[in-house]
Scaffold this motif. Sequence first.
Motif, PDB file in Angstrom:
ATOM      1  N   GLU A 109       0.547   3.909   1.633  1.00  0.00           N
ATOM      2  CA  GLU A 109       0.759   4.485   2.978  1.00  0.00           C
ATOM      3  C   GLU A 109       1.916   3.802   3.723  1.00  0.00           C
ATOM      4  OE1 GLU A 109      -2.153   3.479   1.776  1.00  0.00           O
ATOM      5  OE2 GLU A 109      -3.199   2.105   3.144  1.00  0.00           O
ATOM      6  N   ARG A 123       0.847  -1.195   0.000  1.00  0.00           N
ATOM      7  CA  ARG A 123       0.000   0.000   0.000  1.00  0.00           C
ATOM      8  C   ARG A 123       0.879   1.240   0.000  1.00  0.00           C
ATOM      9  NH1 ARG A 123      -3.250  -4.133   0.236  1.00  0.00           N
ATOM     10  NH2 ARG A 123      -5.118  -4.062   1.534  1.00  0.00           N
ATOM     11  N   ALA A 154      -2.717 -11.728   6.536  1.00  0.00           N
ATOM     12  CA  ALA A 154      -1.980 -10.461   6.520  1.00  0.00           C
ATOM     13  C   ALA A 154      -2.812  -9.294   7.028  1.00  0.00           C
ATOM     14  CB  ALA A 154      -1.506 -10.166   5.100  1.00  0.00           C
ATOM     15  N   LEU A 155      -4.100  -9.550   7.283  1.00  0.00           N
ATOM     16  CA  LEU A 155      -5.008  -8.465   7.669  1.00  0.00           C
ATOM     17  C   LEU A 155      -5.579  -8.640   9.069  1.00  0.00           C
ATOM     18  CD1 LEU A 155      -7.049  -8.484   4.323  1.00  0.00           C
ATOM     19  CD2 LEU A 155      -5.479  -6.671   5.029  1.00  0.00           C
ATOM     20  N   ASN A 200       4.706  -4.000   9.475  1.00  0.00           N
ATOM     21  CA  ASN A 200       3.345  -3.632   9.083  1.00  0.00           C
ATOM     22  C   ASN A 200       2.533  -4.893   9.360  1.00  0.00           C
ATOM     23  OD1 ASN A 200       0.949  -2.861   7.928  1.00  0.00           O
ATOM     24  ND2 ASN A 200       1.628  -3.200   5.818  1.00  0.00           N
ATOM     25  N   PRO A 201       2.176  -5.087  10.644  1.00  0.00           N
ATOM     26  CA  PRO A 201       1.539  -6.362  10.996  1.00  0.00           C
ATOM     27  C   PRO A 201       0.065  -6.358  10.609  1.00  0.00           C
ATOM     28  CG  PRO A 201       1.656  -4.946  12.921  1.00  0.00           C
ATOM     29  CD  PRO A 201       2.272  -4.166  11.776  1.00  0.00           C
ATOM     30  N   PRO A 202      -0.587  -7.520  10.653  1.00  0.00           N
ATOM     31  CA  PRO A 202      -2.041  -7.514  10.422  1.00  0.00           C
ATOM     32  C   PRO A 202      -2.704  -6.696  11.534  1.00  0.00           C
ATOM     33  CG  PRO A 202      -1.269  -9.682  11.164  1.00  0.00           C
ATOM     34  CD  PRO A 202      -0.054  -8.850  10.922  1.00  0.00           C
ATOM     35  N   TYR A 203      -3.522  -5.712  11.161  1.00  0.00           N
ATOM     36  CA  TYR A 203      -4.099  -4.862  12.221  1.00  0.00           C
ATOM     37  C   TYR A 203      -5.592  -4.586  12.056  1.00  0.00           C
ATOM     38  CZ  TYR A 203      -2.810  -1.099   8.846  1.00  0.00           C
ATOM     39  OH  TYR A 203      -2.637  -0.300   7.738  1.00  0.00           O
ATOM     40  N   VAL A 204      -6.246  -5.286  11.141  1.00  0.00           N
ATOM     41  CA  VAL A 204      -7.684  -5.045  10.979  1.00  0.00           C
ATOM     42  C   VAL A 204      -8.436  -5.805  12.080  1.00  0.00           C
ATOM     43  CG1 VAL A 204      -9.662  -5.277   9.426  1.00  0.00           C
ATOM     44  CG2 VAL A 204      -7.386  -4.816   8.479  1.00  0.00           C
TER      45      VAL A 204
HETATM   46  N1  GLN Z   1      -3.648  -1.247   5.167  1.00  0.00           N
HETATM   47  C1  GLN Z   1      -4.296  -2.507   4.943  1.00  0.00           C
HETATM   48  C2  GLN Z   1      -5.721  -2.246   4.483  1.00  0.00           C
HETATM   49  O1  GLN Z   1      -5.938  -1.224   3.927  1.00  0.00           O
HETATM   50  C3  GLN Z   1      -4.219  -3.356   6.160  1.00  0.00           C
HETATM   51  C4  GLN Z   1      -2.874  -3.949   6.231  1.00  0.00           C
HETATM   52  C5  GLN Z   1      -2.603  -4.528   7.563  1.00  0.00           C
HETATM   53  O2  GLN Z   1      -3.459  -5.091   8.258  1.00  0.00           O
HETATM   54  N2  GLN Z   1      -1.411  -4.366   7.946  1.00  0.00           N
HETATM   55  O3  GLN Z   1      -6.595  -3.044   4.602  1.00  0.00           O
END
Ligand code: GLN
Length: 300
Positions: free
Chosen positions: A98, A96, A221-222, A198-202
């Motif tokens: 960002e 991404r 990854a999410l 950039n870990p999974p962060y959702v």
């Molecule tokens: N930025 C990602 C998104 O837009 C999420 C990536 C993540 O979880 N690191 O969904």
Amino acid sequence: MGICIKKALQEAASFLRRRGIAAPRREAEVMLAFLLGQGAAYLYAHGEKELSGELRGKYAVLLQRRGENVPLAYLTGEKEFMGLPFRVQAGVLIPRPETEHLVETALQWCRETFPQVARGQQLHILDLGTGCGNIAVSLAYFLPAASVLGVDCSAKALAVARLNAQKMGVAPRVHFFCGAFGTFFAYKRQRFHVVVANPPYVPRPELPVLPPEVQKEPSLALDGGEDGLAAYRQIFSCIQKFLFPGGLLALEVGANQAGAVLSLGRAAGLTGKTEIVPDLAGHERVVTFRAGQGRRAGHF
Ligand code: GLN
């Protein structure tokens, strides 16, 4: 009857528009240019050129798949990141824009902290959750003194990351560890000057409402657990043992997570200087910590 480039693009753009693709004309161009093995400018210079039946068939297949919300980068197999052309494929998170802030933050810190790298000092960098290698490979590419270790539990992602390291000419300085963060922490005893992730962060409840194209990407990854912060907790639980005193931990965070991530890090003992870096949209995007100087103050 034959059909020329100009007409094919018009039809393709209107098909993609009907399927709800946000930038139909641009994507129609990217796909056709990709099939022709040309840049987009070629399409304008040769608008009247007839397309072969075979090429039209291939174009129709790509358009159909794009209409089914398969991400464009999976169809062309490529995504630009930090100005570099990364290979991507289904099963791997697409870089991404960002995330370039995370790379820039680490690059800037390395250049300020190690102005002497030109004189041959080795810079050790760890990238947790490396995916297609976009962060690890970019850092190695822009920091000739860096040696980077990328960790990921997906063997599929690491196969792509290896290709990217080769493609960008940094393979001798980028290595990979296949396993979960916990496995890596349990196995390895090594310190790094910089750790990025950039870990999974959702947050898990938000996964089903992500845009349809994002749902085509690997949930591994999410999926950041119930509150989206599970991977950060895991990182904080061990990371100090992996940082040189004074080293940098730089983490990408999701929407409205910066405060929570900062608190988790402080609670885990990362009480040194911290910083929050906004992205171009003004969202808090990167959180940084400095590892304590401890007894080995003055390491750098
Ligand atoms: N930025 C990602 C998104 O837009 C999420 C990536 C993540 O979880 N690191 O969904």
